[in-house]
Design a protein around this motif. Sequence first.
Motif, PDB file in Angstrom:
ATOM      1  N   TYR A 193       0.829  -1.210   0.000  1.00 19.83           N
ATOM      2  CA  TYR A 193       0.000   0.000   0.000  1.00 19.83           C
ATOM      3  C   TYR A 193       0.864   1.260   0.000  1.00 19.83           C
ATOM      4  O   TYR A 193       0.569   2.235  -0.690  1.00 19.83           O
ATOM      5  CB  TYR A 193      -0.916  -0.008   1.219  1.00 19.83           C
ATOM      6  N   GLN A 248       3.556   1.731  -1.404  1.00 18.97           N
ATOM      7  CA  GLN A 248       4.125   1.939  -2.737  1.00 18.97           C
ATOM      8  C   GLN A 248       3.117   2.507  -3.732  1.00 18.97           C
ATOM      9  O   GLN A 248       3.496   3.164  -4.694  1.00 18.97           O
ATOM     10  CB  GLN A 248       4.668   0.612  -3.283  1.00 18.97           C
ATOM     11  N   SER A 288      -0.095   4.062  -2.783  1.00 23.13           N
ATOM     12  CA  SER A 288      -1.114   4.958  -2.219  1.00 23.13           C
ATOM     13  C   SER A 288      -1.211   6.286  -2.967  1.00 23.13           C
ATOM     14  O   SER A 288      -2.292   6.885  -3.047  1.00 23.13           O
ATOM     15  CB  SER A 288      -0.841   5.214  -0.733  1.00 23.13           C
ATOM     16  N   ASP A 289      -0.092   6.748  -3.521  1.00 21.72           N
ATOM     17  CA  ASP A 289      -0.125   8.035  -4.223  1.00 21.72           C
ATOM     18  C   ASP A 289      -0.928   7.971  -5.515  1.00 21.72           C
ATOM     19  O   ASP A 289      -1.291   9.002  -6.086  1.00 21.72           O
ATOM     20  CB  ASP A 289       1.300   8.516  -4.516  1.00 21.72           C
ATOM     21  N   LYS A 290      -1.253   6.763  -5.986  1.00 18.49           N
ATOM     22  CA  LYS A 290      -2.048   6.615  -7.207  1.00 18.49           C
ATOM     23  C   LYS A 290      -3.542   6.633  -6.915  1.00 18.49           C
ATOM     24  O   LYS A 290      -4.352   6.718  -7.839  1.00 18.49           O
ATOM     25  CB  LYS A 290      -1.687   5.297  -7.907  1.00 18.49           C
ATOM     26  N   ASN A 297      -7.207   8.016  -5.153  1.00 19.11           N
ATOM     27  CA  ASN A 297      -7.808   9.297  -4.800  1.00 19.11           C
ATOM     28  C   ASN A 297      -7.851   9.430  -3.276  1.00 19.11           C
ATOM     29  O   ASN A 297      -7.596   8.470  -2.545  1.00 19.11           O
ATOM     30  CB  ASN A 297      -9.209   9.443  -5.408  1.00 19.11           C
ATOM     31  N   LYS A 298      -8.175  10.607  -2.812  1.00 23.49           N
ATOM     32  CA  LYS A 298      -8.098  10.907  -1.379  1.00 23.49           C
ATOM     33  C   LYS A 298      -8.975   9.977  -0.551  1.00 23.49           C
ATOM     34  O   LYS A 298      -8.543   9.439   0.480  1.00 23.49           O
ATOM     35  CB  LYS A 298      -8.514  12.361  -1.132  1.00 23.49           C
ATOM     36  N   ARG A 317      -7.587   6.281  -0.614  1.00 29.54           N
ATOM     37  CA  ARG A 317      -6.327   6.194   0.123  1.00 29.54           C
ATOM     38  C   ARG A 317      -6.588   6.089   1.627  1.00 29.54           C
ATOM     39  O   ARG A 317      -6.032   5.239   2.313  1.00 29.54           O
ATOM     40  CB  ARG A 317      -5.462   7.420  -0.197  1.00 29.54           C
ATOM     41  N   GLU A 318      -7.458   6.944   2.139  1.00 31.77           N
ATOM     42  CA  GLU A 318      -7.763   6.948   3.566  1.00 31.77           C
ATOM     43  C   GLU A 318      -8.556   5.698   3.956  1.00 31.77           C
ATOM     44  O   GLU A 318      -8.332   5.101   5.016  1.00 31.77           O
ATOM     45  CB  GLU A 318      -8.555   8.204   3.925  1.00 31.77           C
ATOM     46  N   ARG A 363      -6.119   2.677   4.025  1.00 33.29           N
ATOM     47  CA  ARG A 363      -5.202   2.802   5.150  1.00 33.29           C
ATOM     48  C   ARG A 363      -5.889   2.445   6.466  1.00 33.29           C
ATOM     49  O   ARG A 363      -5.362   1.682   7.282  1.00 33.29           O
ATOM     50  CB  ARG A 363      -4.650   4.235   5.229  1.00 33.29           C
ATOM     51  N   TYR A 383      -3.596  -1.469  -8.612  1.00 35.97           N
ATOM     52  CA  TYR A 383      -2.661  -0.385  -8.911  1.00 35.97           C
ATOM     53  C   TYR A 383      -1.251  -0.902  -9.211  1.00 35.97           C
ATOM     54  O   TYR A 383      -0.336  -0.121  -9.415  1.00 35.97           O
ATOM     55  CB  TYR A 383      -2.607   0.597  -7.743  1.00 35.97           C
TER      56      TYR A 383
END
Length: 648
Positions: free
Chosen positions: A229, A231, A233-235, A237-238, A241-242, A245, A280
């Motif tokens: 994750y 690696q 997570s930046d791909k 959306n907000k 991602r949250e 996590r 991803y």
Amino acid sequence: MRKLALLPILLSGTVLSGEHIDRGVVRVLNEANQQKLVSGQTALCLPLLSNSSAQSKNNAQDMNDCVVALCGTPDENPSVFLTDKNFSKYITPEIKTKLSAIEPNIKKLINKEKGNSIKMLDEIQEKIKTTHPETWTPELRIDLSYRMFSPYMEEKIDLKKPPGERILITLKDDQKLDPGLRKALEDYRVKFQSFVKTDVNSFLERGLYSSDEQKQMATERLTKLKEVYAQVSDKMNKYEREDVRSRISGYLKELKNIDDENLPVAMLNVSNIEDQVSAYLPANSLKPLKPTCENEAVCNESFKKYIAESGMMPAIAAAKSKINDPATFNKQYNFCKAKIVAGLSVSSQQKNAEKLVAEVKKQMSKNVFSHFSAHSRGLIEKYFKSKIAIGSTSIQSKLSETDPYESYKILIEGNLKSDYTPLGLDEENSITTALSISEEGFDSSESLGFCTPEMSSNAFDAYLAYEKVKKFKDVEKKVLAKIPPKDNLFISPFSCHHELRGKSVVAHELGHAINQIFAAEKLSETSAKKFKELRKCSTDNYTEFIPDRVSFIHEGDAVRSEEDSADVFAYMAYPDQGDLFSCSLIMPSLDSKSYDDLSIINNDGDSHSTSLYRLILEAINKNKNLPVSCQRALEPVKDQLRLKKCAL
């Protein structure tokens, strides 16, 4: 291409999707539903497409004739499925205007899906002609190999062996195979065994691992997932991602003290997060499938030869022809309209709903509660009288944070503009779908993916246990604020329009309430014994015991015990009713000349038996003589069913 972040959920008969309702609410109720916070699902929540394509033409005709004999022709049989012929009963002028505004984009989106499907199948055909199987993804080879090689395989389970060795896939001894094919089969066998060992559904369904072993596996997978994750997570959306996590960290904490009852849910959700994160990655590195063939060249040549002899190319050509058929477009278009109309419909017949429920309660008191002891009957009648709220608005409408119409509109427009396709087109899906839709009886409109028939129902009858939802720690206050602080019974427009069948539908939902009472209250031993025997009778109608993935509320349940026993209460409530309410669950063809998607046994893990099974069982419970066509339809599955009448 990214997969959907959240799968649709089934909540007491209403399908809620993250595209049409607040995603936080979907996540909460999805997990809540899996953790037994809802005691049951509706009679009108239909199973997904079953393996009806495997039926012979003669058997398919027998099944259709069976339904006609019991229910009449599609034109004569009121169905929960919305079609152009029955829209008028449920569509308001406002919905009609809104639907007209988005119909052009629905057509464009279907054509887009159609074009993407054909393009992908063209590429697969070209790939088969010009390249070698060793260049294909492991997942694609696994999917194809399963279709082609499974007849040569058999599975053995030995629970005495260490965890990683309990599933053994072997070649059948009676097969005469040339050396090349045997090597290819051995290559596949090793890969498939590796796949089964990492597939959460496989070991949950088979009961292969102890609770401690499952916790250890889940912890190891989540720890690895946490690294992956970071690696990718930046791909995301907000929101996603949250969401990912918090779920990874949350499950890592919960696994330490989670009870056996909720462990299967956690395992399924871990697998869901893995799929979400894997989307991803350039390849599915979380669950690698490595080739182990001793001689790859020989295996690949044999594999290639087998593909050539399997008729795959003609099958793909047949699939493209079906996708291009105007009838496919028309059917998909009809499904889409029906889905949207069902999503927008809200019954305004609160008085009719309350009257309907009052009549059903009276009938159940007479024909069902009377079989229990005076003590138990008193508790049940008190609960039915004062602790169930009646609503004529669907759960979807109650819990949606946004206007459903705007959600549909945005979804359609967004999919038109993006590269995203709901089917999730890739090599694996395309080629396995092509092989499916080329088979006799498969509904090729399903391959387009945007709108599917299980959504096109105007029956959202459902039973929702409030206290169980209330106790779930993550339920948001805004969800609870939208429903009365009682257990809730939702009545659909279908039940109000078709009161005769609607009564039995409501009786089924109240059957779920009875199931809950016997789990939550201390009823007499005599009554509890009768209830347990009835539930076991429902379970035993299948000769094979299939354990439920997510435990229900009664010991000894199989995957369909809850729904089938709720049906039995509906049969008991109206034992002499000539009209069979299960007829409503049978889907008519688009031209109303026959019935679609008929099968007696499904293999998809759905908690609902197939609609035809339920129809036959209702006829048996109501002492109807089964027509010859029904007896012939049952012949191929006679060893898998007992079909006995169940009663208190």
